[in-house]
Design a protein around this motif. Structure first.
Motif, PDB file in Angstrom:
ATOM      1  N   GLN A   1       0.844  -1.186   0.000  1.00  0.00           N
ATOM      2  CA  GLN A   1       0.000   0.000   0.000  1.00  0.00           C
ATOM      3  C   GLN A   1       0.890   1.251   0.000  1.00  0.00           C
ATOM      4  O   GLN A   1       1.760   1.390   0.836  1.00  0.00           O
ATOM      5  N   VAL A   2       0.638   2.121  -0.960  1.00  0.00           N
ATOM      6  CA  VAL A   2       1.429   3.336  -1.084  1.00  0.00           C
ATOM      7  C   VAL A   2       0.865   4.420  -0.169  1.00  0.00           C
ATOM      8  O   VAL A   2      -0.341   4.645  -0.131  1.00  0.00           O
ATOM      9  N   GLN A   3       1.760   5.043   0.571  1.00  0.00           N
ATOM     10  CA  GLN A   3       1.353   6.165   1.411  1.00  0.00           C
ATOM     11  C   GLN A   3       2.345   7.303   1.268  1.00  0.00           C
ATOM     12  O   GLN A   3       3.560   7.069   1.281  1.00  0.00           O
ATOM     13  N   LEU A   4       1.819   8.501   1.127  1.00  0.00           N
ATOM     14  CA  LEU A   4       2.608   9.727   1.184  1.00  0.00           C
ATOM     15  C   LEU A   4       2.009  10.557   2.313  1.00  0.00           C
ATOM     16  O   LEU A   4       0.848  10.950   2.232  1.00  0.00           O
ATOM     17  N   VAL A   5       2.799  10.803   3.339  1.00  0.00           N
ATOM     18  CA  VAL A   5       2.288  11.489   4.525  1.00  0.00           C
ATOM     19  C   VAL A   5       3.025  12.802   4.707  1.00  0.00           C
ATOM     20  O   VAL A   5       4.232  12.812   4.999  1.00  0.00           O
ATOM     21  N   GLU A   6       2.298  13.898   4.523  1.00  0.00           N
ATOM     22  CA  GLU A   6       2.885  15.232   4.680  1.00  0.00           C
ATOM     23  C   GLU A   6       2.796  15.703   6.125  1.00  0.00           C
ATOM     24  O   GLU A   6       1.876  15.330   6.854  1.00  0.00           O
ATOM     25  N   SER A   7       3.729  16.540   6.490  1.00  0.00           N
ATOM     26  CA  SER A   7       3.704  17.174   7.804  1.00  0.00           C
ATOM     27  C   SER A   7       4.454  18.498   7.721  1.00  0.00           C
ATOM     28  O   SER A   7       5.176  18.750   6.757  1.00  0.00           O
TER      29      SER A   7
ATOM     30  N   SER B   1       9.178  31.272   8.000  1.00  0.00           N
ATOM     31  CA  SER B   1       9.619  30.054   7.328  1.00  0.00           C
ATOM     32  C   SER B   1       8.859  28.839   7.849  1.00  0.00           C
ATOM     33  O   SER B   1       8.417  28.820   8.998  1.00  0.00           O
ATOM     34  N   LEU B   2       8.745  27.861   6.981  1.00  0.00           N
ATOM     35  CA  LEU B   2       8.209  26.547   7.343  1.00  0.00           C
ATOM     36  C   LEU B   2       8.967  25.498   6.560  1.00  0.00           C
ATOM     37  O   LEU B   2       9.467  25.770   5.456  1.00  0.00           O
ATOM     38  N   ARG B   3       9.030  24.305   7.114  1.00  0.00           N
ATOM     39  CA  ARG B   3       9.625  23.167   6.417  1.00  0.00           C
ATOM     40  C   ARG B   3       8.602  22.051   6.354  1.00  0.00           C
ATOM     41  O   ARG B   3       8.192  21.517   7.388  1.00  0.00           O
ATOM     42  N   LEU B   4       8.220  21.702   5.141  1.00  0.00           N
ATOM     43  CA  LEU B   4       7.304  20.590   4.939  1.00  0.00           C
ATOM     44  C   LEU B   4       8.097  19.307   4.711  1.00  0.00           C
ATOM     45  O   LEU B   4       9.166  19.333   4.098  1.00  0.00           O
ATOM     46  N   SER B   5       7.540  18.208   5.198  1.00  0.00           N
ATOM     47  CA  SER B   5       8.125  16.890   4.977  1.00  0.00           C
ATOM     48  C   SER B   5       7.070  15.977   4.382  1.00  0.00           C
ATOM     49  O   SER B   5       5.878  16.122   4.656  1.00  0.00           O
ATOM     50  N   CYS B   6       7.530  15.042   3.575  1.00  0.00           N
ATOM     51  CA  CYS B   6       6.640  14.029   3.004  1.00  0.00           C
ATOM     52  C   CYS B   6       7.348  12.690   3.094  1.00  0.00           C
ATOM     53  O   CYS B   6       8.363  12.479   2.425  1.00  0.00           O
ATOM     54  N   ALA B   7       6.818  11.819   3.932  1.00  0.00           N
ATOM     55  CA  ALA B   7       7.386  10.486   4.111  1.00  0.00           C
ATOM     56  C   ALA B   7       6.641   9.500   3.231  1.00  0.00           C
ATOM     57  O   ALA B   7       5.411   9.401   3.307  1.00  0.00           O
ATOM     58  N   ALA B   8       7.377   8.781   2.402  1.00  0.00           N
ATOM     59  CA  ALA B   8       6.787   7.836   1.457  1.00  0.00           C
ATOM     60  C   ALA B   8       7.007   6.407   1.922  1.00  0.00           C
ATOM     61  O   ALA B   8       8.066   6.078   2.474  1.00  0.00           O
ATOM     62  N   SER B   9       6.025   5.570   1.667  1.00  0.00           N
ATOM     63  CA  SER B   9       6.161   4.139   1.926  1.00  0.00           C
ATOM     64  C   SER B   9       5.417   3.383   0.839  1.00  0.00           C
ATOM     65  O   SER B   9       4.480   3.911   0.215  1.00  0.00           O
ATOM     66  N   GLY B  10       5.861   2.160   0.590  1.00  0.00           N
ATOM     67  CA  GLY B  10       5.195   1.327  -0.403  1.00  0.00           C
ATOM     68  C   GLY B  10       5.665   1.534  -1.832  1.00  0.00           C
ATOM     69  O   GLY B  10       5.083   0.951  -2.757  1.00  0.00           O
ATOM     70  N   ILE B  11       6.689   2.372  -2.022  1.00  0.00           N
ATOM     71  CA  ILE B  11       7.259   2.582  -3.354  1.00  0.00           C
ATOM     72  C   ILE B  11       8.776   2.496  -3.274  1.00  0.00           C
ATOM     73  O   ILE B  11       9.365   2.656  -2.200  1.00  0.00           O
ATOM     74  N   SER B  12       9.393   2.239  -4.424  1.00  0.00           N
ATOM     75  CA  SER B  12      10.854   2.294  -4.510  1.00  0.00           C
ATOM     76  C   SER B  12      11.239   3.751  -4.677  1.00  0.00           C
ATOM     77  O   SER B  12      11.392   4.259  -5.789  1.00  0.00           O
ATOM     78  N   PHE B  13      11.395   4.404  -3.557  1.00  0.00           N
ATOM     79  CA  PHE B  13      11.436   5.863  -3.492  1.00  0.00           C
ATOM     80  C   PHE B  13      12.451   6.482  -4.438  1.00  0.00           C
ATOM     81  O   PHE B  13      12.136   7.431  -5.158  1.00  0.00           O
ATOM     82  N   ARG B  14      13.662   5.957  -4.488  1.00  0.00           N
ATOM     83  CA  ARG B  14      14.711   6.629  -5.252  1.00  0.00           C
ATOM     84  C   ARG B  14      14.430   6.633  -6.750  1.00  0.00           C
ATOM     85  O   ARG B  14      15.008   7.414  -7.491  1.00  0.00           O
ATOM     86  N   GLY B  15      13.509   5.792  -7.197  1.00  0.00           N
ATOM     87  CA  GLY B  15      13.178   5.740  -8.607  1.00  0.00           C
ATOM     88  C   GLY B  15      12.094   6.728  -9.020  1.00  0.00           C
ATOM     89  O   GLY B  15      11.840   6.916 -10.215  1.00  0.00           O
TER      90      GLY B  15
END
Length: 115
Positions: A1-7, A17-31
């Motif tokens: 299951q693919v998930q992209l979770v922003e924070s 200023s703000l810094r957004l993050s997006c953590a990915a799971s379920g994919i071969s991220f570097r590709g």
């Protein structure tokens, strides 16, 4: 299951200023090419910044010199550092992962720039 979770979204004063993050799971991220999009009320979703798997970046003219996109392939995470924020930057910010015709979206995080 693919998930992209922003924070990292929130309320910030103009010039802040703000810094957004997006953590990915379920994919071969570097590709995957990763991107940040935003959508303000009554407007279409627009590309803010993108970064290829190899680290090549591109930016919307409206954020050049203020925003920086980066990725950490070891952590499966993409970041958006936003400086000198303006009220016009107020929007829901979405993380996107794209590989050829396949793409995934996060749920979005609200960024509000207001005094």
């Amino acid at each position: 299951q693919v998930q992209l979770v922003e924070s990292g979204g929130g309320l910030v004063q103009p010039g802040g200023s703000l810094r957004l993050s997006c953590a990915a799971s379920g994919i071969s991220f570097r590709g995957y090419a990763m991107g940040w999009y935003r959508q303000a009320p009554g407007k279409e979703r627009e590309l803010v910044a993108g970064i290829s798997g190899g680290g090549i970046t591109n930016y919307a003219d409206s954020v050049k010199g203020r925003f920086t996109i980066s990725r950490d392939n070891a952590k499966n995470t993409v970041y958006l550092q936003m400086n000198s924020l303006k009220p016009d930057d107020t929007a829901v910010y979405y993380c996107n992962a794209r590989l050829s015709l396949i793409q995934y979206w996060g749920q979005g995080t609200q960024v509000t720039v207001s005094s």
